[in-house]
Design a protein around this motif. Structure first.
Motif, mmCIF file in Angstrom:
data_model
loop_
_atom_site.group_PDB
_atom_site.id
_atom_site.type_symbol
_atom_site.label_atom_id
_atom_site.label_comp_id
_atom_site.label_asym_id
_atom_site.label_seq_id
_atom_site.Cartn_x
_atom_site.Cartn_y
_atom_site.Cartn_z
ATOM 1 N N ARG A 87 0.794 -1.219 -0.102
ATOM 2 C CA ARG A 87 0.108 0.116 0.115
ATOM 3 C C ARG A 87 0.816 1.204 -0.094
ATOM 4 O O ARG A 87 0.233 2.334 -0.253
ATOM 5 N N GLY A 88 1.980 1.233 0.285
ATOM 6 C CA GLY A 88 3.107 2.423 0.458
ATOM 7 C C GLY A 88 2.966 3.028 1.884
ATOM 8 O O GLY A 88 3.411 4.227 1.829
ATOM 9 N N SER A 89 2.356 2.410 2.778
ATOM 10 C CA SER A 89 2.264 3.155 4.081
ATOM 11 C C SER A 89 3.571 2.950 4.676
ATOM 12 O O SER A 89 3.864 4.039 5.669
ATOM 13 N N ILE A 90 4.288 2.001 4.364
ATOM 14 C CA ILE A 90 5.896 2.173 4.692
ATOM 15 C C ILE A 90 6.632 1.600 3.683
ATOM 16 O O ILE A 90 6.198 1.330 2.603
ATOM 17 N N ARG A 91 8.151 1.927 3.956
ATOM 18 C CA ARG A 91 9.239 1.579 2.926
ATOM 19 C C ARG A 91 10.190 0.559 3.599
ATOM 20 O O ARG A 91 10.335 0.470 4.892
ATOM 21 N N ARG A 92 10.717 -0.262 2.935
ATOM 22 C CA ARG A 92 11.890 -0.947 3.311
ATOM 23 C C ARG A 92 12.956 -0.409 3.707
ATOM 24 O O ARG A 92 13.576 -1.031 4.877
ATOM 25 N N ASP A 93 13.345 0.802 3.300
ATOM 26 C CA ASP A 93 14.459 1.681 3.787
ATOM 27 C C ASP A 93 13.966 2.276 5.029
ATOM 28 O O ASP A 93 14.829 3.175 5.924
ATOM 29 N N GLU A 94 12.828 2.409 5.361
ATOM 30 C CA GLU A 94 12.287 3.100 6.781
ATOM 31 C C GLU A 94 12.810 2.490 7.922
ATOM 32 O O GLU A 94 12.846 1.398 8.025
ATOM 33 N N MET A 95 13.199 3.282 9.016
ATOM 34 C CA MET A 95 13.845 2.969 9.968
ATOM 35 C C MET A 95 12.824 3.007 11.411
ATOM 36 O O MET A 95 12.217 4.075 11.438
ATOM 37 N N PHE A 96 12.751 2.202 11.963
ATOM 38 C CA PHE A 96 11.824 2.033 13.406
ATOM 39 C C PHE A 96 12.896 1.789 14.461
ATOM 40 O O PHE A 96 13.797 1.235 14.538
ATOM 41 N N PRO A 97 12.373 2.656 15.690
ATOM 42 C CA PRO A 97 12.793 2.432 16.848
ATOM 43 C C PRO A 97 12.766 1.299 17.585
ATOM 44 O O PRO A 97 11.679 0.740 17.482
ATOM 45 N N VAL A 98 13.671 0.762 18.385
ATOM 46 C CA VAL A 98 13.884 -0.457 19.294
ATOM 47 C C VAL A 98 13.178 0.013 20.573
ATOM 48 O O VAL A 98 14.248 0.932 21.132
ATOM 49 N N SER A 99 12.105 0.085 20.908
ATOM 50 C CA SER A 99 11.676 0.392 22.419
ATOM 51 C C SER A 99 12.102 -0.416 23.520
ATOM 52 O O SER A 99 12.509 -1.453 23.014
ATOM 53 N N GLU A 100 12.172 -0.043 24.571
ATOM 54 C CA GLU A 100 12.402 -0.844 25.857
ATOM 55 C C GLU A 100 11.558 -1.855 26.088
ATOM 56 O O GLU A 100 12.039 -2.989 26.426
ATOM 57 N N TYR A 101 10.270 -1.879 25.604
ATOM 58 C CA TYR A 101 9.495 -2.948 25.773
ATOM 59 C C TYR A 101 9.741 -4.059 24.673
ATOM 60 O O TYR A 101 9.902 -5.232 25.023
#
Length: 362
Positions: free
Chosen positions: A56-70
């Motif tokens: 759908r284009g809502s996210i990209r492969r090169d998009e970076m997500f943070p690693v939360s404490e949880y």
């Protein structure tokens, strides 16, 4: 969905389903609709959501997500479970998360993906359940993206096979990922837990918890390209899982065969046409006519072309005009529609008179 007997087949798995991919024919089943804990097999649904978001284009492969404490505490190295070893407060790409989930089965990777896509694990679980409803997974409900024990999380092996078929059919460009045998991230090399990759399988996923036992969803093709999918759960060890999965793989690929009654594109025969510029027309099926059955299971098939009432001109190409009646041991086992292979124009007046006169003398 049709079912055919597979003979005297046994497995120590508590739940099992073996499916022919193209025809959706059930080749073997055991407690296939019983609701069970999914363990890491729930990650197939997590990947389905990720692939949907990418499409759908809502996210990209090169998009970076943070690693939360949880994510770090629940699914990281300290948790003692399957992990991608994501460092706390680091950033990781969607592309690496996909590999970390599919190959390493990282629980931390699923949480990071869930939080990055939906904001939280519960919100992501809502998306998983909406997808399950969309796919008709009647015996599945998801509470988290990783499959760690939760009283609200359940699946059936039939649902798991349906989900696997969805992934293969909808995301062929992503599917080769499931056959990758290892992935290195942050200097740590890990191998796929799928014991069948060495024996010709090309996916998909293993799973284990104390409650669920050892499970697996797998797929493979035979030398002619016929694909099977199977799901098994409730085994007591990795060794038992490997042994039972290999037996199911052998059954699916070697225990059944396609018997072709009519090849695709070939004409089945011809039928007479009344009042036509030509006395008859050849007929063909929409595609190949075949049966999937246990090897050496019976007498040969006998087929005949039967016209559907009088066929009169003008006759357009593609009109349904007959059936291919297939019999075995004197019993009709299938009737396949047949269609005119070409158009037949109405005959001229002189030819129609001649045909009528000649008909009286036959």
């Amino acid at each position: 969905m049709s079912t055919i007997p597979a003979g005297a087949v046994e497995t120590t798995a508590r739940n099992a389903l073996l499916l022919d991919f193209e025809t959706n024919t059930v080749l073997f089943e055991k407690n296939a609709d019983v609701e069970i804990p999914p363990a890491s097999l729930s990650k197939l649904m997590t990947l389905a959501i990720i692939f949907d978001e990418l499409k759908r284009g809502s996210i990209r492969r090169d998009e970076m997500f943070p690693v939360s404490e949880y994510a770090w505490k629940t699914g990281g190295a300290a948790s003692g479970g399957s992990t991608m070893f994501l460092p706390l407060n680091s950033q990781v790409s969607v592309a690496d998360l996909i590999k970390g989930i599919a190959i390493q089965s990282g629980n931390d990777a699923t949480i990071v993906a869930a939080e990055g896509i939906a904001g939280s694990v519960p919100a992501f679980a809502e998306r998983m359940n909406a997808k399950a409803q969309e796919l008709g997974l009647a015996h599945s409900h998801f509470a988290n993206p990783h499959g760690l024990p939760d009283p609200g999380q359940r699946v059936s092996v039939r649902d798991l096979a349906t989900l696997a078929a969805y992934l293969i059919r909808t995301y062929p460009e992503e599917y080769p990922l499931f056959s990758e045998e290892e992935f290195t991230f942050n200097g740590i090399r890990q191998q796929s837990r799928n014991p069948l990759l060495a024996y010709g399988a090309d996916g998909l996923k293993t799973g284990h918890t104390a409650e669920a036992g050892y499970g697996l969803v797998a797929s493979a093709k035979d030398e002619k390209g016929r694909r099977i999918i199977f799901a098994m759960t409730g085994m007591k060890s990795t060794a038992e899982r490997a042994t039972e999965a290999r037996a199911m793989l052998t059954l699916g690929l070697k225990g059944f065969e396609n018997v072709v009654v009519l090849e695709g594109g070939k004409t089945a025969g011809e039928i007479p046409v009344q009042g036509g510029a030509e006395p008859s027309v050849q007929v063909k099926a929409a595609g190949e006519v075949r049966f999937l059955e246990p090897r050496g299971s019976g007498a040969p098939y006998v087929s005949e072309v039967v016209a559907i009432g009088p066929v009169e001109a003008p006759l357009p190409k593609g009109r349904r005009v007959a059936v291919l009646r297939v019999s075995r041991d004197g019993k009709v086992v299938r009737e396949e529609p047949l269609y005119a292979a070409k158009a037949v124009e109405r005959a001229g007046i002189l030819q129609r008179i001649q045909d009528t006169v000649m008909g009286h003398f036959r």
